[in-house]
Enzyme design. Sequence first.
Site, mmCIF file in Angstrom:
data_model
loop_
_atom_site.group_PDB
_atom_site.id
_atom_site.type_symbol
_atom_site.label_atom_id
_atom_site.label_comp_id
_atom_site.label_asym_id
_atom_site.label_seq_id
_atom_site.Cartn_x
_atom_site.Cartn_y
_atom_site.Cartn_z
ATOM 1 N N ASP A 103 1.169 -1.126 -0.367
ATOM 2 C CA ASP A 103 0.033 0.011 0.257
ATOM 3 C C ASP A 103 0.868 0.954 0.280
ATOM 4 O O ASP A 103 2.090 1.268 0.296
ATOM 5 C CB ASP A 103 -0.922 -0.041 0.841
ATOM 6 C CG ASP A 103 -1.918 -0.859 1.530
ATOM 7 O OD1 ASP A 103 -2.242 -1.625 0.921
ATOM 8 O OD2 ASP A 103 -2.557 -2.032 2.630
HETATM 9 N N1 URA Z 1 -1.422 -5.552 3.900
HETATM 10 C C1 URA Z 1 -1.974 -4.411 3.823
HETATM 11 O O1 URA Z 1 -2.822 -4.203 4.832
HETATM 12 N N2 URA Z 1 -0.706 -3.792 3.214
HETATM 13 C C2 URA Z 1 0.013 -4.186 2.303
HETATM 14 O O2 URA Z 1 0.527 -3.176 2.226
HETATM 15 C C3 URA Z 1 -0.096 -4.969 2.863
HETATM 16 C C4 URA Z 1 -0.045 -6.591 3.218
#
Ligand code: URA
Length: 234
Positions: A103
């Site tokens: 993310d």
């Molecule tokens: N889980 C999440 O919430 N975000 C990420 O970037 C990876 C795994």
Amino acid sequence: MRIDRLLSEAGLASRSEAARAARKGNVTVNGEVVRDLSRHVDPERDAVLFCGEPVERPRNIFLMMNKPEGYVSSTDDPSAPTVLELLSGRLKNVGLFPCGRLDKYTVGLLILTNDGMAAHRMLSPKRHVEKVYRFLLAHPLLSEDEALLEAGVDIGGYVTAPCSIEMETPCEGLITLTEGKYHQIKRMAEAVGNRILFLERVMFAGIALDPALARGEWRPLSAEELTLLSPYLS
Ligand code: URA
């Protein structure tokens, strides 16, 4: 592969430079001048020359990046900088893409490659590739919630696969997943009434984030790290 793509991935010419060279008769395939660079060649079998120089099929590239906050793990996004913008000039043109997504506000280990088949295999849910994340929660994790998360929780119409959690302090720990649903860890924390404040991927397929890499830095995978990826390589 298209000739213009081969030339650009070999780092020899952008599409427009290649087109100009082709118009001047400077691109040949097996001795024949080629002006239409949309034509396909097999770089392993066809002798492609650019301005008289043999064009080698670029070897697949595998990089480790320590993704900083605020960058998106995609090749193109009009609303935010992409991790590709952190690469140096030539590497921006060799077809690299992030193998899986972190993310925008997640940091840490991201593998970038131009080997589509290997990435496909590493990301296939059937392969159960392990991903380890360090997390910080807003509230201490109750042991019953830890057990629920490990067994699998409903994150909105999907029940997560079993995973393992190792708490280091009441709010901090490591979680190992073998799948990668959208915002998975954040949604898992929310499923037990908690909230992720910080998330960093520290391992992917047995490859550990290099502590010598600052956020935003990257380097090629070492020979040992590539060996760890060998089950997925073409
Ligand atoms: N889980 C999440 O919430 N975000 C990420 O970037 C990876 C795994």
